[in-house]
Design a protein around this motif. Structure first.
Motif, PDB file in Angstrom:
ATOM      1  N   VAL A 195       0.635  -1.228   0.069  1.00  0.00           N
ATOM      2  CA  VAL A 195       0.056  -0.046  -0.031  1.00  0.00           C
ATOM      3  C   VAL A 195       0.899   1.267   0.128  1.00  0.00           C
ATOM      4  O   VAL A 195       0.639   2.323  -0.689  1.00  0.00           O
ATOM      5  CB  VAL A 195      -1.039   0.040   1.277  1.00  0.00           C
ATOM      6  CG1 VAL A 195      -1.587   1.590   1.363  1.00  0.00           C
ATOM      7  CG2 VAL A 195      -1.861  -0.946   1.010  1.00  0.00           C
ATOM      8  N   SER A 245      -3.844   1.148  -7.592  1.00  0.00           N
ATOM      9  CA  SER A 245      -5.094   0.425  -7.731  1.00  0.00           C
ATOM     10  C   SER A 245      -6.079   1.279  -8.699  1.00  0.00           C
ATOM     11  O   SER A 245      -6.884   0.734  -9.351  1.00  0.00           O
ATOM     12  CB  SER A 245      -5.532   0.330  -6.487  1.00  0.00           C
ATOM     13  OG  SER A 245      -6.162   1.311  -5.918  1.00  0.00           O
ATOM     14  N   ARG A 246      -5.949   2.500  -8.405  1.00  0.00           N
ATOM     15  CA  ARG A 246      -7.033   3.563  -9.231  1.00  0.00           C
ATOM     16  C   ARG A 246      -6.438   3.609 -10.742  1.00  0.00           C
ATOM     17  O   ARG A 246      -7.713   3.436 -11.533  1.00  0.00           O
ATOM     18  CB  ARG A 246      -7.018   4.825  -8.812  1.00  0.00           C
ATOM     19  CG  ARG A 246      -8.013   6.010  -9.346  1.00  0.00           C
ATOM     20  CD  ARG A 246      -7.734   7.447  -8.890  1.00  0.00           C
ATOM     21  NE  ARG A 246      -6.548   7.866  -9.608  1.00  0.00           N
ATOM     22  CZ  ARG A 246      -6.468   8.607 -10.852  1.00  0.00           C
ATOM     23  NH1 ARG A 246      -7.585   8.411 -11.500  1.00  0.00           N
ATOM     24  NH2 ARG A 246      -5.325   8.970 -11.293  1.00  0.00           N
ATOM     25  N   PHE A 305      -2.558   2.880  -3.522  1.00  0.00           N
ATOM     26  CA  PHE A 305      -3.834   3.248  -3.704  1.00  0.00           C
ATOM     27  C   PHE A 305      -3.950   4.191  -5.234  1.00  0.00           C
ATOM     28  O   PHE A 305      -5.099   3.754  -5.786  1.00  0.00           O
ATOM     29  CB  PHE A 305      -3.995   4.566  -2.746  1.00  0.00           C
ATOM     30  CG  PHE A 305      -4.389   3.946  -1.275  1.00  0.00           C
ATOM     31  CD1 PHE A 305      -5.141   2.861  -1.014  1.00  0.00           C
ATOM     32  CD2 PHE A 305      -3.630   4.913  -0.317  1.00  0.00           C
ATOM     33  CE1 PHE A 305      -5.264   2.737   0.469  1.00  0.00           C
ATOM     34  CE2 PHE A 305      -3.633   4.190   0.971  1.00  0.00           C
ATOM     35  CZ  PHE A 305      -4.544   3.313   1.276  1.00  0.00           C
ATOM     36  N   LEU A 351     -11.616   3.805   0.692  1.00  0.00           N
ATOM     37  CA  LEU A 351     -10.089   4.037   0.378  1.00  0.00           C
ATOM     38  C   LEU A 351     -10.086   5.301  -0.265  1.00  0.00           C
ATOM     39  O   LEU A 351     -10.847   5.987  -0.914  1.00  0.00           O
ATOM     40  CB  LEU A 351      -9.926   2.939  -0.729  1.00  0.00           C
ATOM     41  CG  LEU A 351      -9.688   1.533  -0.319  1.00  0.00           C
ATOM     42  CD1 LEU A 351      -9.505   0.549  -1.160  1.00  0.00           C
ATOM     43  CD2 LEU A 351      -8.543   1.460   0.729  1.00  0.00           C
ATOM     44  N   ALA A 366      -9.355   4.984  -5.133  1.00  0.00           N
ATOM     45  CA  ALA A 366      -8.910   3.785  -5.274  1.00  0.00           C
ATOM     46  C   ALA A 366      -9.694   2.545  -5.021  1.00  0.00           C
ATOM     47  O   ALA A 366     -10.869   2.921  -4.477  1.00  0.00           O
ATOM     48  CB  ALA A 366      -7.800   3.650  -4.061  1.00  0.00           C
TER      49      ALA A 366
END
Length: 218
Positions: free
Chosen positions: A76, A87-88, A84, A113, A117
């Motif tokens: 993370v 992941s977005r 984050f 989140l 994200a």
């Protein structure tokens, strides 16, 4: 394509059976990255680690140029582009890819989140490796892997590999095995090739004899 591990490490990829979940791993700590790779491989789950890398930027590049895995397992708290943001961007560019976060700290989950994200789940780095593997299975849409335990691996062979070798020991042809298991004959051959590699054997007779000695054919 190979580089120093401290820059990036790309696995040697081979054809995998369809029930394997392909995985990319991201961590900016090379030692943590190597440890996660080794821990997962040591458990022998049906996971194909297609690449590992040290940054979110490299992960996005590898999804485009090397292999787009079914799941990305990411730290993370990455430097630069954090997990984050990674992941977005994966959600925007590769919407079919699952994302599992790992961290040494408590983080918000689900709708909490930050920054748009999306992660299928977040696990702490000190969680049992089985829990991380199950999270990968859930994110990759694999019911069997999402319930996986190390107890499933009393042998180094996966459940499907055991089914295949047991049918071979009973005299079924590759074509007949494929028909029974609803997979192609070529996939059966791929399973057998992997079984030979795992057991370090060269012939079917040697393979069957070894499995019988270990009590895996019952």
């Amino acid at each position: 394509m190979h580089h120093s591990f401290y820059d990036v490490r790309v696995s040697e990829r081979s054809s995998q059976p369809d029930d394997y979940v392909s995985l990319g791993i991201v961590d900016n700590d090379p030692f943590a990255l190597q440890a996660m790779d080794a821990l997962i491989r040591r458990q022998r789950p049906p996971i194909d680690i297609v690449w590992t890398c040290l940054s979110g930027t490299e992960a996005l590049e590898f999804c485009s140029t090397i292999a787009c895995p079914r799941v990305v397992l990411t730290d993370v708290w990455l430097e630069g582009m954090d997990g984050f943001e990674l992941s977005r961007r994966i959600g925007l560019r590769f919407p079919g890819v699952g994302v599992v976060g790992v961290t040494a700290f408590a983080v918000p989950a689900g709708d909490a989140l930050p920054g748009g994200a999306r992660m299928d789940s977040v696990r702490t780095k000190d969680a049992p490796i089985e829990a991380i593997i199950r999270a990968v299975g859930a994110a990759g849409g694999s019911p069997a892997l999402s319930q996986w335990t190390s107890g499933d691996q009393s042998s180094p062979l996966s459940r499907m590999e055991l089914r295949v070798v047991r049918m071979v020991s009973r005299g079924f042809t590759y074509a007949a095995i494929g028909h029974q298991l609803h997979i192609s004959e070529q996939t059966v051959k791929t399973y057998m090739r992997r079984i030979f590699e795992k057991l370090d054997v060269r012939t079917r007779s040697e393979c069957i004899a070894y499995c019988a000695l270990q009590g895996w054919l019952a």
